[in-house]
Design an enzyme around this catalytic site. Structure first.
Site: not given
Ligand SMILES: NC(=O)c1ccc[n+]([C@@H]2O[C@H](COP(=O)([O-])OP(=O)(O)OC[C@H]3O[C@@H](n4cnc5c(N)ncnc54)[C@H](OP(=O)(O)O)[C@@H]3O)[C@@H](O)[C@H]2O)c1
Length: 271
Positions: A46, A156, A183-184, A232, A235
């Site tokens: 990242y 994960q 990506s929850p 933040i 959530n």
């Molecule tokens: N192990 C792996 O291969 C892997 C892959 C993907 C992700 N991850 C981890 O999992 C974490 C989460 O997954 P992700 O980032 O892919 O996607 P996510 O958490 O499903 O979605 C993030 C998106 O949702 C928005 N958001 C968050 N809370 C919100 C709310 N309450 N209302 C409206 N929009 C909201 C965020 O916007 P803002 O940023 O503008 O707040 C961002 O655009 C990552 O950050 C990372 O740490 C790990």
């Protein structure tokens, strides 16, 4: 309010993928910690471990009260690569240990016989408190557990109401492995789902809160990425939402399926 824990891991954490601006990432981490979050998820790939470290340092929360997780990237999975890149991660994170270190993907330089003994070494010398894997299918986990001397704590994976991962959930329960949902919020796709929308409206909550409450009900830890204080906080608000049986069943029966993360090095068979 504090998040419930799963074997010592807070079940709601802050994701940081694509929280790319250094200052913004530091602020998001600090804001989350001061709100009550105690689990932060980052990764070598990242490019923000230094910002995460600064956010922790700038917050009023002690390092030992925080569950900090990072991941070793696929180009660093030789024995030497694991050891030296983890040292660099610790330096950036300004800490001398992480609570959980993941193999990010079973890909590229991943060689179970080389990679996993290096994780064992880090576990044995106290550099890491727990060993995790990410994006592993059951067959990868079976193999990893045969090679590792130390316990395998977590897998994960992408998991949300639009990718419910029933097989992986059953496997994790049977084998005593924690599941961490990445990506929850399906990278915002959940906001257009009518079932989640209906429950959110009836309960006067956001779709994000409904989704995170459903994951918690399934015993799954979630690490939504949020940048702004409003997201933040929204959530975090999921922690006092209890879904009833009917609502859980409605979400269980959502048929639409979408996978958000599928790089070309993903395990065979992913679509
Ligand atoms: N192990 C792996 O291969 C892997 C892959 C993907 C992700 N991850 C981890 O999992 C974490 C989460 O997954 P992700 O980032 O892919 O996607 P996510 O958490 O499903 O979605 C993030 C998106 O949702 C928005 N958001 C968050 N809370 C919100 C709310 N309450 N209302 C409206 N929009 C909201 C965020 O916007 P803002 O940023 O503008 O707040 C961002 O655009 C990552 O950050 C990372 O740490 C790990």
């Amino acid at each position: 309010m504090s998040a419930p824990t799963a074997d010592g891991m807070p079940m709601l954490g802050l994701g940081t993928w694509q929280n790319d601006s250094h200052d913004q990432c530091r602020e998001s981490v600090k804001t989350a910690l001061e709100m009550g979050y105690r689990h932060i998820d980052t990764a070598q790939a990242y490019g923000n471990e230094a910002a995460v470290g600064e956010g922790i340092e700038a917050s009023s929360v002690d390092r030992e009260d925080i569950f900090l997780a990072t991941k070793v990237w696929i180009s660093n999975l030789s024995r030497e690569g694991v050891l030296s890149s983890t040292e660099e991660s610790l330096e950036k994170l300004k800490t001398d240990y992480v609570d959980l270190l993941y193999v990010h993907w079973p890909a590229r330089e991943y060689d179970p016989e080389q990679t996993l003994p290096a994780f064992d070494e880090l576990y044995e010398d106290g550099t890491i408190d727990r060993i995790g894997v990410s994006n592993f299918e059951p067959e990868h986990i079976d193999e990893a557990r045969e090679i590792l001397d130390s316990p395998l704590f977590a897998n994960q994976v992408e998991l949300h109401p639009l990718l419910q991962q029933r097989e992986l959930r059953e496997y994790a329960a049977e084998n005593d492995i924690e599941l961490v949902a990445y990506s929850p919020l399906a990278r915002t796709d959940i906001f257009s789902d009518p079932t989640l929308g209906q429950i959110a409206e009836q309960r006067d909550r956001s779709e994000a809160q409904v989704t995170l409450a459903w994951l918690r009900e399934k015993g799954v830890t979630a690490i939504p990425k949020a940048t702004s204080e409003a997201h933040i906080r929204d959530n975090w608000g999921s922690l006092d939402l209890e879904l009833d049986e009917e609502e859980i069943e409605l979400i269980d029966s959502i048929e639409r399926r979408t996978r958000q993360v599928h790089p070309d090095f993903a395990p065979a068979g992913w679509e």
